[in-house]
Design a protein around this motif. Sequence first.
Motif, PDB file in Angstrom:
ATOM      1  N   TYR A  95     -41.797  50.613  49.198  1.00 34.32           N
ATOM      2  CA  TYR A  95     -40.432  50.681  48.279  1.00 34.32           C
ATOM      3  C   TYR A  95     -41.139  50.833  46.982  1.00 34.32           C
ATOM      4  O   TYR A  95     -41.592  50.106  46.409  1.00 34.32           O
ATOM      5  N   SER A 133     -36.353  39.900  43.382  1.00 36.88           N
ATOM      6  CA  SER A 133     -37.396  41.059  43.524  1.00 36.88           C
ATOM      7  C   SER A 133     -37.153  41.526  44.775  1.00 36.88           C
ATOM      8  O   SER A 133     -37.121  40.961  45.802  1.00 36.88           O
ATOM      9  N   GLY A 134     -37.067  42.851  44.809  1.00 39.00           N
ATOM     10  CA  GLY A 134     -36.778  43.608  46.073  1.00 39.00           C
ATOM     11  C   GLY A 134     -37.572  43.086  47.188  1.00 39.00           C
ATOM     12  O   GLY A 134     -37.224  42.669  48.217  1.00 39.00           O
TER      13      GLY A 134
HETATM   14  C1  DP6 Z   1     -45.566  48.660  45.441  1.00 39.80           C
HETATM   15  O1  DP6 Z   1     -40.466  44.024  44.652  1.00 39.80           O
HETATM   16  O2  DP6 Z   1     -42.272  43.749  42.801  1.00 39.80           O
HETATM   17  O3  DP6 Z   1     -45.180  46.645  46.193  1.00 39.80           O
HETATM   18  O4  DP6 Z   1     -37.638  44.668  42.893  1.00 39.80           O
HETATM   19  O5  DP6 Z   1     -38.631  45.278  40.572  1.00 39.80           O
HETATM   20  O6  DP6 Z   1     -39.143  42.982  41.618  1.00 39.80           O
HETATM   21  P1  DP6 Z   1     -39.010  44.613  41.920  1.00 39.80           P
HETATM   22  O7  DP6 Z   1     -40.157  45.255  42.378  1.00 39.80           O
HETATM   23  P2  DP6 Z   1     -41.232  44.660  43.533  1.00 39.80           P
HETATM   24  O8  DP6 Z   1     -42.153  45.946  43.737  1.00 39.80           O
HETATM   25  C2  DP6 Z   1     -42.856  46.054  44.997  1.00 39.80           C
HETATM   26  C3  DP6 Z   1     -43.515  47.452  44.837  1.00 39.80           C
HETATM   27  C4  DP6 Z   1     -44.671  47.575  45.843  1.00 39.80           C
HETATM   28  C5  DP6 Z   1     -44.310  48.192  47.208  1.00 39.80           C
HETATM   29  C6  DP6 Z   1     -43.419  47.392  48.252  1.00 39.80           C
HETATM   30  O9  DP6 Z   1     -43.929  46.049  48.083  1.00 39.80           O
HETATM   31  O10 DP6 Z   1     -42.899  47.838  49.004  1.00 39.80           O
END
Ligand code: DP6
Length: 352
Positions: A32, A160-161
């Motif tokens: 993501y 947090s996504g």
């Molecule tokens: C690179 O969930 O930390 O780990 O939604 O802004 O809190 P926010 O971001 P976050 O992003 C994670 C990005 C990643 C890829 C993933 O876990 O899918």
Amino acid sequence: MTTQEFLGKQNFTITNQTVSESCPSNIALIKYWGKYADQIPANPSISYTLNHCKTNTSMEFLADEPFSVQTFLAGNEEVKFAEKIEKYFKNIEHYLPWILKGKYIIRTENTFPHSSGIASSASGFGAIAKCLMKLDETFSGKSSEEESLRKASFLARLGSGSACRSLYNGLVVWGKSEEVVGSSDLFAVQYPDAEIHDIFKNFNDWVLLIHEGQKSVSSTVGHGLMKTNPYAERRFQEARENFVPMKEILKTGNMEEFIRLVEHEALTLHAMMMMSEPAFILMKTGTLEVINKIWDFRRETGLPLFFTLDAGANVHLLFPNNGSEDQIKTFIETELLQHTQKNGVVKDVMKF
Ligand code: DP6
């Protein structure tokens, strides 16, 4: 399913309560990276839930006191974190109508080293969402376990996504994908167990702590930079497309293709960072040295040791328990550990 389903009941009775919950971290295989308003992901993602890297949280709720949040991380008061949680609680009032009617004292501890750079937002918001759902059951009445978990995932996402994936064990999907029945942009779902070959159910994730401490660019800022990245749309499309081979790989146990796809995803994530404006690089010299050594090792031995990366310099070393793990572990200890800052490695396994 729409956000309507998650609106809270207006009939509730609040009382003083203390609840505790624990939630593991997760590591994405299809990443993501990029989102729209209200934490809607630009593409679906799939992750493994970890076993040992966890956040343990206790939440004390003092009913009828003016709304405020106090937070302690490993015993130390953290004012910045409290401000973030206050904002988060105000944002989810529709879904938990009692939430602003009391004072909170939140104590939270991670089982992994504080300075390790391992993302604690996934396990942290996962644990907070679980605590909130426990309070909600006491104040507004019980719902089924399935509904409660789905709402916890929905609420964690708004914090947090990646946190929404930590509510489930095994392989977990967040984001609408044609390939995964029931998948949604609003919450995560468990990838069907019957569709996963046994080889993927007994897996290690050893995190090499290449760089401990604060990252130069936060994930939130990184996601934001995808808005102006000229390669973003192609990347989102590719992530969606990658669910087609991933589904087939998971079913058939094709380790070679799994390795290719997972490493490609990790490198694409970091390529997106380099193509952002302004550009940034989170990998360190040690990250690149480890990647090259892994590739040499695989060429020489044919053994299934490979890597993924999150938004940082640390390398997640992935390998199955299929008989070759002792040789792989010896290689990690003798050849890869030297690239960490302080011989730092967190040894975890996937939770099924
Ligand atoms: C690179 O969930 O930390 O780990 O939604 O802004 O809190 P926010 O971001 P976050 O992003 C994670 C990005 C990643 C890829 C993933 O876990 O899918």
